[in-house]
Design a protein around this motif. Structure first.
Motif, PDB file in Angstrom:
ATOM      1  N   ARG A   1       0.836  -1.200   0.000  1.00  0.00           N
ATOM      2  CA  ARG A   1       0.000   0.000   0.000  1.00  0.00           C
ATOM      3  C   ARG A   1       0.869   1.247   0.000  1.00  0.00           C
ATOM      4  N   ARG A   2       0.438   2.233  -0.773  1.00  0.00           N
ATOM      5  CA  ARG A   2       1.147   3.510  -0.818  1.00  0.00           C
ATOM      6  C   ARG A   2       0.554   4.413   0.257  1.00  0.00           C
ATOM      7  N   VAL A   3       1.186   4.449   1.425  1.00  0.00           N
ATOM      8  CA  VAL A   3       0.701   5.242   2.549  1.00  0.00           C
ATOM      9  C   VAL A   3       1.791   6.230   2.949  1.00  0.00           C
TER      10      VAL A   3
ATOM     11  N   THR B   1       3.811   8.703   5.318  1.00  0.00           N
ATOM     12  CA  THR B   1       4.083   8.839   6.744  1.00  0.00           C
ATOM     13  C   THR B   1       3.786  10.271   7.185  1.00  0.00           C
TER      14      THR B   1
END
Length: 232
Positions: A152-154, A156
């Motif tokens: 997943r592209r999350v 920070t």
């Protein structure tokens, strides 16, 4: 007292042996070696037929050292899609680069022989690691596991703060007068794209077309949605 048994590649078709070993209830590791996928599948089915689900399939290129063009690391993905069990990589090359690549491609485990002296005259020693090298390999793999992260592209919290500094927002390029509509013809004269990116995002500039400021927006000021009226 062992926790696992390994079936060497030469015994992948020795199904009665595999059945007897699997019946002990311990983890069974199957070396693929020179076996076909069909033979590996039959060996796996034999393990499962005993009620033992503790199976590990080892992608094990042949040779000491294995030839690079015959390692076929992508087979790891094939094995993972075929078998609902951990897939390991048995490395028969000098160094540990192939182990790192295998983990990056999804290997759940790597097998690498360790020697006290690589100069020892025996086939496996030339592809083995000495103790300090083995420690560095393990550290490299642990670092890689951290770096692989999630699918997943999350972003920070740090990235969210950083994007505010680096992304662009919409600013008034000149005094924007109330009631004067923004159009495609005057957009470049009215609006400029500047940092920081905590205002109206640059990618939403098209939403200003056909709208006019509700009040005077001074030159150089960051636009806010409440400054902009409805479509006219």
């Amino acid at each position: 007292g062992v926790d696992a048994f390994k079936i060497c590649s030469g015994d992948v078709t020795h199904l009665s042996l595999i059945r007897q070993v699997a019946g002990l209830g311990k983890t069974v590791m199957i070396d693929t070696g020179n076996s076909t996928l069909g033979e590996v599948e039959r060996a796996a089915d034999t393990v499962y037929s005993t009620g033992n689900n503790r199976l590990v399939i080892h992608h094990c290129p042949a040779g000491f050292p294995a030839r690079l063009e015959e390692i076929n690391l992508r087979v790891i993905s094939t094995l993972k899609s075929m078998f609902d069990c951990p897939v390991a990589f048995s490395d028969h090359t000098p160094g540990w680069e192939m182990c790192i690549a295998a983990v990056a491609l999804g290997a759940d485990m790597v097998e690498k022989t360790v020697t006290l002296d690589r100069a020892t005259r025996a086939p496996e020693h030339i592809v083995s690691l000495e103790p300090e090298e083995a420690k560095r390999m393990v550290k490299s793999i642990r670092d890689l596991e951290k770096a692989l992260g999630s699918k997943r592209r999350v972003l920070t919290e740090e990235q969210l703060e950083e994007r505010k500094k680096k992304m662009r927002s919409l600013f008034a390029k000149e005094d924007l007068l109330p009631g004067v509509k923004i159009t495609e013809d005057n957009m470049n004269d009215c609006i400029e794209y500047r940092r920081p990116g905590d205002g109206i995002p640059a990618c939403l500039d098209y939403l200003l077309l056909g709208r006019a400021p509700r009040c005077l927006v001074s030159k150089g000021r960051k636009l806010r949605w409440e400054d902009i009226g409805t479509l006219q």
